[in-house]
Scaffold this motif. Structure first.
Motif, PDB file in Angstrom:
ATOM      1  N   THR A  21       0.852  -1.189   0.000  1.00 18.19           N
ATOM      2  CA  THR A  21       0.000   0.000   0.000  1.00 18.19           C
ATOM      3  C   THR A  21       0.881   1.229   0.000  1.00 18.19           C
TER       4      THR A  21
ATOM      5  N   THR B  48      -8.105   6.809  -1.528  1.00 14.87           N
ATOM      6  CA  THR B  48      -8.535   7.628  -0.398  1.00 14.87           C
ATOM      7  C   THR B  48      -7.717   8.905  -0.352  1.00 14.87           C
TER       8      THR B  48
ATOM      9  N   VAL C  23       1.355   5.160   0.374  1.00 11.47           N
ATOM     10  CA  VAL C  23       0.807   6.379   0.957  1.00 11.47           C
ATOM     11  C   VAL C  23       1.703   7.535   0.542  1.00 11.47           C
TER      12      VAL C  23
ATOM     13  N   ILE D 132      -3.330   6.019  -1.238  1.00 12.43           N
ATOM     14  CA  ILE D 132      -3.768   7.009  -0.254  1.00 12.43           C
ATOM     15  C   ILE D 132      -2.954   8.276  -0.459  1.00 12.43           C
TER      16      ILE D 132
ATOM     17  N   VAL E 115      -4.516   8.440   8.320  1.00 12.18           N
ATOM     18  CA  VAL E 115      -3.937   7.387   7.471  1.00 12.18           C
ATOM     19  C   VAL E 115      -4.056   6.034   8.161  1.00 12.18           C
TER      20      VAL E 115
ATOM     21  N   GLU F 174      -7.576   4.653   8.215  1.00 15.45           N
ATOM     22  CA  GLU F 174      -7.957   4.124   6.908  1.00 15.45           C
ATOM     23  C   GLU F 174      -7.347   2.742   6.672  1.00 15.45           C
TER      24      GLU F 174
END
Length: 476
Positions: free
Chosen positions: A103, A219, A105, A180, A296, A299
């Motif tokens: 993921t 997001t 960010v 994100i 963060v 989420e």
């Protein structure tokens, strides 16, 4: 980096192999641009700079264990040769990120990016292996190098994105597409280059425009307390989460206060619950940074209690950012000299004022050793004047303005606000500031050192810390 063969890397970057006997040999170490960081299995990226040409180190890095060199010309040792080394590095980063499946960010903002990135990384590390931008390596070279440092175990990749113009962040998101995206704030940092806050907002908002749709997991995390950031909600198809002290924020803080040491404490509220936080960092501005990190983490599935615990344990990971050190003689040095803009300067002064509560109880005083804030364009005079005035309003004991024209504006602002006598002083350079402070400091004093990176005021903090280690301090 995840293991890749030289043949695969050459295909990804569109390069030609030279002097490589076996293209199936894998890069198993880190991708580096500094020859001193080479380790067995590394890929060395040769940039031709103004003063140093990385190609000149090709033979040395291979001897030190590098598998090959990513270069713009043959170098007589195993190399992958490309037309544009920077673009090739970006292409390799994108390939690795897509293959990794972690993921991603990404965050940007005018002030507080690095501190917020450090908080996010420390919170997420409580959940799973996390790789994050070291320091402020947030440009078209530092960002892909960070992404390439991820391994098969990495689950979260936290990348800081900087911008000095329209299109910069868009380019970075193409290299490392985030799921994100976080925008912290829109301030006046680099306003001289952008031309205005609206242009800065346009550039920062490129991050949320690059996010996948909500249906695809995208997001956007936006600061509800900053109107220019809040307005970015219409620029994205991603899910939107707001953070801030505003009552409309999804992740917010209540009962915000500072301890007598200047450390923020508050009640954290998230959609999954509430919990108390007392931070180890200094200054109320870290509340907003902490809320961004909390949004963060929420989420990504962390509970309010887990987030609060991680925030309360987090420290500073990057040097010269509100580094607080108490000397053996009782003088406290706050080294915040990595960089400065009007927003971060005001935040640091407020933190100094809060720390002054404890110092006055011990007979100490507060000192603000400040220098130029760069890249403010036509706003430079007004912003330096305003910072000098704020130091007086916050009852800072003494302002030491260091340097040339901009420093004189700081001192003049303090004088016009009501600082007479020796409450504010303008000195020519860092050594003059050190000499003054060495003769004046006494136990209990707190000294803030802050300016733009180009000024190099960290030398003042380092000299004062060395002085304390030697036991030299005025007894007055």
């Amino acid at each position: 980096m995840i293991a890749l063969s030289l043949a695969e890397i050459a295909a990804v970057v569109g390069g030609q192999t030279h002097d490589i006997p076996d293209p199936s040999v894998q890069v198993t170490g880190q991708v580096v641009r500094d020859s001193r960081e080479v380790e067995p299995g590394s890929l060395f990226v040769a940039f031709a700079g103004e003063r140093v040409d990385g190609h000149d180190f090709a033979a040395a890095v291979v001897e030190a264990g590098a598998v090959a060199v990513l270069a713009s010309r043959p170098v007589g040792v195993p190399a992958i040769v490309v037309d544009d080394v920077q673009r090739a590095l970006g292409a390799l980063a994108r390939h690795v990120v897509q293959k990794l499946g972690a993921t991603l960010v990404a965050l940007t903002g005018s002030a507080g990016k690095t501190s917020t990135k450090d908080l996010i990384a420390q919170v997420l590390q409580h959940k799973a292996p996390t790789v994050y931008t070291p320091g402020s390596l947030n440009n078209e070279i530092g960002l892909p190098l960070t992404a390439l440092s991820a391994t098969e175990e990495t689950r979260f990749l936290v990348l800081e994105m900087g911008a000095r113009g329209i299109g910069h962040i868009r380019y970075l998101t193409e290299l490392t597409p985030p799921r994100i995206g976080l925008v912290i704030n829109v301030g006046t940092a680099h306003i001289g280059e952008f031309g205005g806050r609206e242009q800065i907002a346009q550039a920062k908002g490129e991050l949320v425009e690059a996010l996948p749709s909500e249906a695809d997991g995208g997001t956007a995390i936006l600061n509800a307390d900053d109107p220019l950031v809040r307005a970015m909600a219409v620029r994205t198809k991603a899910k939107v989460i707001f953070f801030g002290e505003s009552g409309e924020a999804d992740v917010r803080a209540e009962n915000v206060r500072l301890t007598d040491r200047g450390q923020p404490a508050f009640r954290l509220h998230t959609p999954s619950g509430a919990s108390d936080v007392t931070m180890r960092l200094y200054g109320e501005h870290h509340v907003s940074n902490a809320l961004a990190a909390a949004a963060v983490a929420h989420e990504l599935g962390m509970s309010a209690d887990e987030i609060a615990t991680a925030l309360s344990e987090a420290g500073s990971l990057s040097r010269w950012r509100m580094e607080v050190t108490e000397r053996p003689d009782g003088v406290t040095i706050v080294n915040d000299a990595y960089n400065a803009n009007p927003e971060s300067m005001r935040a640091a002064l407020r933190a100094l004022a809060a720390m002054g509560t404890a110092s006055r109880a011990k007979g100490g005083r507060t000192w603000a050793v400040l220098g130029k804030m760069a890249e403010l364009g036509d706003e430079a005079l007004a912003e330096h004047d305003a910072v000098g005035r704020l130091a007086v309003r916050l009852n800072v004991g003494k302002l030491v303005a260091v340097g040339g024209r901009e420093a004189s504006w700081l001192q003049l602002g303090a004088y016009n606000e009501g600082s007479w006598g020796e409450e504010s002083v303008h000195v020519s350079d860092a050594q003059a500031a050190v000499d003054l402070l060495r003769s004046e400091l006494r136990p209990g004093d707190v000294v803030l050192v802050k300016a733009s990176r180009s000024v190099g005021l960290e030398s003042v903090a380092q000299a004062l810390l060395a002085t304390g280690a030697e036991g030299e301090v005025s007894a007055r």
